[in-house]
Design a protein around this motif. Structure first.
Motif, PDB file in Angstrom:
ATOM      1  N   VAL A 118      21.396  31.136  30.059  1.00 25.76           N
ATOM      2  CA  VAL A 118      20.409  30.150  29.603  1.00 25.76           C
ATOM      3  C   VAL A 118      21.065  29.153  28.659  1.00 25.76           C
ATOM      4  CG1 VAL A 118      18.302  29.803  28.259  1.00 25.76           C
ATOM      5  CG2 VAL A 118      18.430  31.677  29.904  1.00 25.76           C
ATOM      6  N   GLU A 119      21.876  29.652  27.724  1.00 24.15           N
ATOM      7  CA  GLU A 119      22.519  28.747  26.770  1.00 24.15           C
ATOM      8  C   GLU A 119      23.507  27.824  27.458  1.00 24.15           C
ATOM      9  OE1 GLU A 119      24.135  28.532  22.263  1.00 24.15           O
ATOM     10  OE2 GLU A 119      24.050  30.526  23.199  1.00 24.15           O
ATOM     11  N   ALA A 120      24.265  28.346  28.411  1.00 27.43           N
ATOM     12  CA  ALA A 120      25.208  27.506  29.149  1.00 27.43           C
ATOM     13  C   ALA A 120      24.472  26.393  29.897  1.00 27.43           C
ATOM     14  CB  ALA A 120      26.011  28.355  30.126  1.00 27.43           C
ATOM     15  N   MET A 121      23.326  26.722  30.459  1.00 30.07           N
ATOM     16  CA  MET A 121      22.533  25.725  31.182  1.00 30.07           C
ATOM     17  C   MET A 121      21.997  24.668  30.232  1.00 30.07           C
ATOM     18  SD  MET A 121      21.378  25.097  34.332  1.00 30.07           S
ATOM     19  CE  MET A 121      21.496  23.309  34.145  1.00 30.07           C
ATOM     20  N   MET A 122      21.446  25.113  29.113  1.00 34.61           N
ATOM     21  CA  MET A 122      20.897  24.174  28.131  1.00 34.61           C
ATOM     22  C   MET A 122      21.988  23.249  27.581  1.00 34.61           C
ATOM     23  SD  MET A 122      17.577  24.918  27.706  1.00 34.61           S
ATOM     24  CE  MET A 122      16.383  26.273  27.746  1.00 34.61           C
ATOM     25  N   ARG A 123      23.159  23.813  27.305  1.00 30.68           N
ATOM     26  CA  ARG A 123      24.265  23.009  26.776  1.00 30.68           C
ATOM     27  C   ARG A 123      24.692  21.942  27.787  1.00 30.68           C
ATOM     28  NH1 ARG A 123      27.802  26.709  26.492  1.00 30.68           N
ATOM     29  NH2 ARG A 123      27.237  27.467  24.414  1.00 30.68           N
ATOM     30  N   ALA A 124      24.762  22.329  29.061  1.00 31.78           N
ATOM     31  CA  ALA A 124      25.147  21.377  30.103  1.00 31.78           C
ATOM     32  C   ALA A 124      24.115  20.251  30.226  1.00 31.78           C
ATOM     33  CB  ALA A 124      25.297  22.104  31.435  1.00 31.78           C
ATOM     34  N   LEU A 125      22.857  20.598  30.106  1.00 28.18           N
ATOM     35  CA  LEU A 125      21.815  19.574  30.182  1.00 28.18           C
ATOM     36  C   LEU A 125      21.933  18.586  29.031  1.00 28.18           C
ATOM     37  CD1 LEU A 125      18.809  21.866  31.173  1.00 28.18           C
ATOM     38  CD2 LEU A 125      19.891  20.147  32.626  1.00 28.18           C
ATOM     39  N   LYS A 126      22.141  19.101  27.814  1.00 31.22           N
ATOM     40  CA  LYS A 126      22.285  18.216  26.659  1.00 31.22           C
ATOM     41  C   LYS A 126      23.503  17.316  26.819  1.00 31.22           C
ATOM     42  CE  LYS A 126      22.808  18.069  21.635  1.00 31.22           C
ATOM     43  NZ  LYS A 126      22.958  18.837  20.386  1.00 31.22           N
TER      44      LYS A 126
END
Length: 375
Positions: A118-126
């Motif tokens: 989840v964190e990897a996905m959120m970081r990529a989106l940001k």
């Protein structure tokens, strides 16, 4: 018939009370007050139900407090695009505008598996300038033995991480009325760091009691996916169930139809109906290329088929793209074979930008053609 009331009219005002008293005297006519929550104020509309053909538009517009009367020309009273209906299409939620004139990408995990993913996905989106995502906590599965999602257990860290990385809206499917309470509780416990768009999946499109329950709440907008084995009209009526209960902040989702005619794709792609939904209703339209294609296959031109199908929907005027990504698709607990990789996110976003640019050029061309014909 729809009566659009003056913007400053409240239900406590004498003018409103006098109007309601007059409407009660109309034989064979029932009325229902509908509240439209805008960015800065709440607008009120009154829906007249019954033998309204005998009512004169001019007479109704002459009533105190009535700004405009609209004769219903679609079966979808609240969400329909009626003749002479110039009401704005769209809504604002958690700092994001959703309408028929813009486009948002909801890239994310079909099913939440680990906090790290989840964190990897959120970081990529940001890192790629995105403020929306999809995160599946509750998963309806064909097999009772398949992974059903982490449910309420994952909500706190999903919401915390969304706040950390500036994600404003999370599209999240629910299967039961109780799931809304779990989402409310987790948002409150984490300090409301993000917003949630409730998703009604294709299997629940005609779960009418769930539709009514979701429609009665006003906190969360709703993404309703088309039923995979029913007509478009039946699915649009399902959306009207939501709006008739009071929540008209609805986005309509096209996700492909269950048919072997679409083989080897997972579903038969129905994105040609994007402009149809926009013509019949005032709802923004979402496309779900991941569940339409169901794989990461690449054509001989080097373009993934998910990209191609996405472009078809975007160039037809789609307003939202719901698409599966995963940091490690091979380990995804749900729909790994169709999830795109995080390193493909910049490519995907640029490809969508090109398709949207083509749509805008086509729209300008249409406007010029209309102007030339009128002249």
């Amino acid at each position: 018939m729809i009566l659009i009331l003056d913007t400053d009219l409240t239900e406590e005002s004498p003018t409103f009370q006098a109007l309601v008293q007059h409407l009660r005297g109309l034989e064979g006519i029932e009325h229902r007050v509908h509240r439209v929550q805008g960015a800065e104020q709440t607008l009120r509309e009154i829906y007249l139900i019954g033998n309204t053909k005998a009512l004169n538009i001019a007479d109704m517009e002459a009533l105190p407090g009535v700004a405009k009367a609209i004769r219903v020309s679609r079966e979808y009273r609240v969400l329909g695009r009626h003749a002479g209906d110039a009401r704005p299409s769209g809504f604002d939620y958690h700092g994001v505008h959703f309408g028929q004139d813009n486009l948002h990408i909801f890239a994310g995990l079909c099913a939440v598996d680990t906090r790290e993913h989840v964190e990897a996905m959120m970081r990529a989106l940001k890192d790629n300038g995105q403020v929306c995502t999809r995160m599946g906590a509750y998963k309806p599965r064909t097999s009772p033995y398949a992974f059903q999602g982490h449910g309420a257990a994952c909500l706190p860290y999903v919401f915390e991480l969304a706040g950390k990385y500036g994600i404003q809206v999370i599209a999240m499917e629910i299967l039961h009325e109780a799931h809304m309470d779990e989402i409310r509780k987790a948002l409150a416990e984490t300090g409301h760091p993000t917003g949630v768009m409730l998703q009604i999946g294709t299997r629940n499109t005609q779960n009418f009691e769930l539709l009514k329950a979701v429609g009665r709440q006003r906190e969360f907008p709703v993404l309703l996916k088309r039923g995979f084995g029913i007509t478009l009209e039946e699915s649009l009526n399902a959306a009207e169930y939501l709006a008739s209960e009071g929540n008209d902040r609805v986005i309509f989702g096209l996700r492909g139809m269950k048919s072997n005619l679409g083989d080897p794709h997972r579903n038969f792609v129905d994105f040609a109906q994007v402009p149809v939904v926009k013509r019949l209703t005032r709802m923004p339209v979402c496309i779900d290329p991941s569940h339409s294609v169901g794989s990461r296959e690449v054509g001989p031109d080097g373009i993934p088929e998910v990209f191609q199908v996405t472009a078809q929907g975007v160039i037809a005027g789609a307003n939202m793209v719901l698409v599966d990504f995963h940091p490690d698709p091979a380990t995804a607990l749900v729909d790994g074979p169709q999830a795109l990789r995080l390193e493909e996110l910049p490519w995907f976003l640029e490809d969508v930008r090109l398709a949207r640019e083509a749509y805008e050029e086509r729209r300008l061309l249409a406007e010029a053609q209309t102007f030339a014909q009128a002249g």
